[in-house]
Design a protein around this motif. Structure first.
Motif, short mmCIF file in Angstrom:
data_model
loop_
_atom_site.label_atom_id
_atom_site.label_comp_id
_atom_site.label_asym_id
_atom_site.label_seq_id
_atom_site.Cartn_x
_atom_site.Cartn_y
_atom_site.Cartn_z
N UNK A 129 -28.74 -42.03 -6.80
CA UNK A 129 -27.41 -41.66 -6.29
C UNK A 129 -27.41 -41.71 -4.77
N UNK A 130 -26.42 -42.43 -4.19
CA UNK A 130 -26.37 -42.58 -2.73
C UNK A 130 -25.06 -42.09 -2.14
N UNK A 131 -24.19 -41.48 -2.95
CA UNK A 131 -22.97 -40.94 -2.40
C UNK A 131 -21.73 -41.32 -3.19
N UNK A 132 -20.57 -40.98 -2.61
CA UNK A 132 -19.29 -41.15 -3.30
C UNK A 132 -18.33 -42.02 -2.48
N UNK A 133 -17.39 -42.62 -3.18
CA UNK A 133 -16.27 -43.33 -2.54
C UNK A 133 -14.99 -42.72 -3.09
N UNK A 161 -19.08 -46.48 6.85
CA UNK A 161 -19.30 -46.31 8.29
C UNK A 161 -20.74 -46.62 8.64
N UNK A 162 -21.68 -46.15 7.82
CA UNK A 162 -23.11 -46.38 8.06
C UNK A 162 -23.88 -45.77 6.91
N UNK A 163 -25.20 -45.95 6.97
CA UNK A 163 -26.11 -45.24 6.07
C UNK A 163 -26.70 -44.06 6.82
N UNK A 164 -26.90 -42.94 6.14
CA UNK A 164 -27.56 -41.80 6.75
C UNK A 164 -29.06 -42.04 6.76
N UNK A 191 -24.58 -43.10 1.66
CA UNK A 191 -23.48 -43.76 2.32
C UNK A 191 -22.64 -42.74 3.08
N UNK A 192 -22.08 -43.17 4.19
CA UNK A 192 -21.20 -42.30 4.97
C UNK A 192 -19.82 -42.96 5.03
N UNK A 193 -18.79 -42.21 4.59
CA UNK A 193 -17.39 -42.65 4.62
C UNK A 193 -17.20 -43.97 3.87
#
Length: 420
Positions: free
Chosen positions: A184-188, A237-240, A245-247
């Motif tokens: 898991x790397x984040x949400x959209x 926006x970028x990877x942390x 994922x960011x934004x």
């Protein structure tokens, strides 16, 4: 007309196939990309998805950038510059504004071209070695410089809708690590129209499953898991630092790529390709965001790195219930803005709004330092009207230490030590 995975999509591009047939070629292989252009002339992935779905075939454009075989003769060993000369000659009878177009190039001036592309809000540029033969797959002969971070990610679930949103709230996204596990790397939660929300839920509902497909599933309530077969294209926006994922903003589904082949794409520096450097020694317990964001956007596919450990307890605790923001995500945000934020906080006494259990629970103001504070929160004593032990920070690690305390707002004095 084949996708990069070898699927025959000729039936999806009948208008382009008809025009290609009109070239009268035999046993010829072209390499290019099908796009949909918006009124500004920019390629638009969502527009492409819509045009395919609504069968508006005559709105599609095929940009051709390479010629691999011509009338049964292989051109693979010829330099790219020579192949493109042959390609330009081959397509010269066609209109420059028609559905089949030669993808032109500029020799040199890479930095100026990239700067112009970003100013015009284009996706970026591709740099190619003009003297190289054709090589199948990814290599250092072709390098992308992106103005916009775009990534393919696997959909592993979705959240419940909030407020006026219908069908679902956000997509839960993942990418494969070195062992092939889906992480898991984040949400959209943005980039959807009412139509795409309805279409996506109709695709996800039949795939629902009780078990999470992620090796590190999020712990927030109201999550629906789905079998990991759908691939989403997202802008971010970028990877942390921790591989999230960011934004992320949804752009569309990728039906031409299998989910199991989705891996993380990370930046790579041109100088490291031309003349590899020895790895730098670690300077601190984690890198500052400035050391990551200061690099130029170069990309090359590689496996997702294992995220470094953040010194946080309960990283999945929800701090902002309305948007589902976790303690870890807040720490990553502060880590991202640290290069701009820390210089303004340095040497200033701090006042904190702390909400250890989240904004929706009890909060309190803290002006003086507590006992046994983290070493990255510096404690100093003032006398007079503001007597007592005060707090200050001078690094990104200090910001993380404040998040560990459940700090949601950071207020600072207008003066600095020693001239408060």
């Amino acid at each position: 007309m084949l996708t990069r995975e070898g699927k025959d999509w000729t039936h999806r591009y009948p208008f382009l196939a008809e025009h290609l047939e009109g070239l009268g070629l035999d046993r010829t292989i072209l390499d290019g990309e099908v796009v949909w252009l918006n009124p500004e002339g920019h390629s638009d992935f969502q527009g492409l998805q819509t045009a395919l779905r609504e069968e508006r075939h005559d709105e599609l454009v095929y940009y051709v950038f390479d010629l691999l075989y011509l009338n049964g003769r292989s051109l693979l060993k010829l330099p790219l510059a020579t192949r493109k000369e042959r390609l330009k000659e081959l397509l010269s009878p066609l209109s420059s504004n028609g559905p089949i177009r030669f993808s032109d190039h500029i020799v040199g001036q890479g930095e100026d071209l990239f700067e112009t592309s970003c100013r015009l809000k284009l996706e970026g540029i591709v740099s190619k070695r003009a003297d190289r033969p054709y090589k199948h797959g990814r290599s250092d002969d072709w390098l992308k410089s992106k103005c916009v971070n775009r990534q393919e990610l696997v959909i592993g679930g979705y959240t419940e809708p909030q407020g006026a949103r219908k069908h679902f709230g956000a997509l839960l996204l993942g990418a494969h690590d070195r062992e092939g596990r889906l992480r898991f790397v984040g949400k959209a939660g943005t980039g959807f129209t009412s139509k795409t929300l309805k279409e996506l839920i109709s695709r996800m509902k039949p795939l629902e499953t009780r078990e999470s497909p992620f090796m590190n599933p999020p712990t927030e309530p109201g999550v629906h898991w789905v079998q990991p077969s759908l691939v989403a294209e997202v802008n971010l926006a970028s990877w942390t630092h921790h591989g999230n994922v960011r934004q992320a903003s949804f752009q569309g589904l990728r039906e031409d790529k299998p989910a199991e082949k989705v891996v993380y794409e990370s930046p790579k520096h041109l100088e490291d390709i031309v003349q590899p450097k020895a790895p730098a020694k670690t300077k601190s317990k984690r890198s500052l965001a400035a050391e990551v964001t200061g690099s130029k956007p170069r990309s090359k596919s590689r496996r997702l790195p294992e995220p470094p450990a953040l010194e946080l307890t309960s990283p999945d605790k929800i701090l902002f219930e309305d948007v589902g923001l976790t303690k870890l995500e807040l720490a990553e945000y502060y880590d991202f803005v640290a290069p701009w934020m820390v210089p303004y906080l340095k040497d200033r006494p701090l006042t904190l709004l702390r909400c250890p259990d989240g904004r929706h629970h009890q909060c309190f103001i803290q002006r003086h330092a507590s006992k046994n504070m983290d070493e990255d929160i510096e404690v100093f004593t003032l006398k007079g009207k503001a007597a007592g032990p005060h707090m200050k920070i001078s690094s990104a690690d200090g910001l993380t230490a404040l998040v560990q305390l459940g700090t949601l707002e950071i207020h600072c004095w207008a003066g600095r030590q020693p001239n408060l």
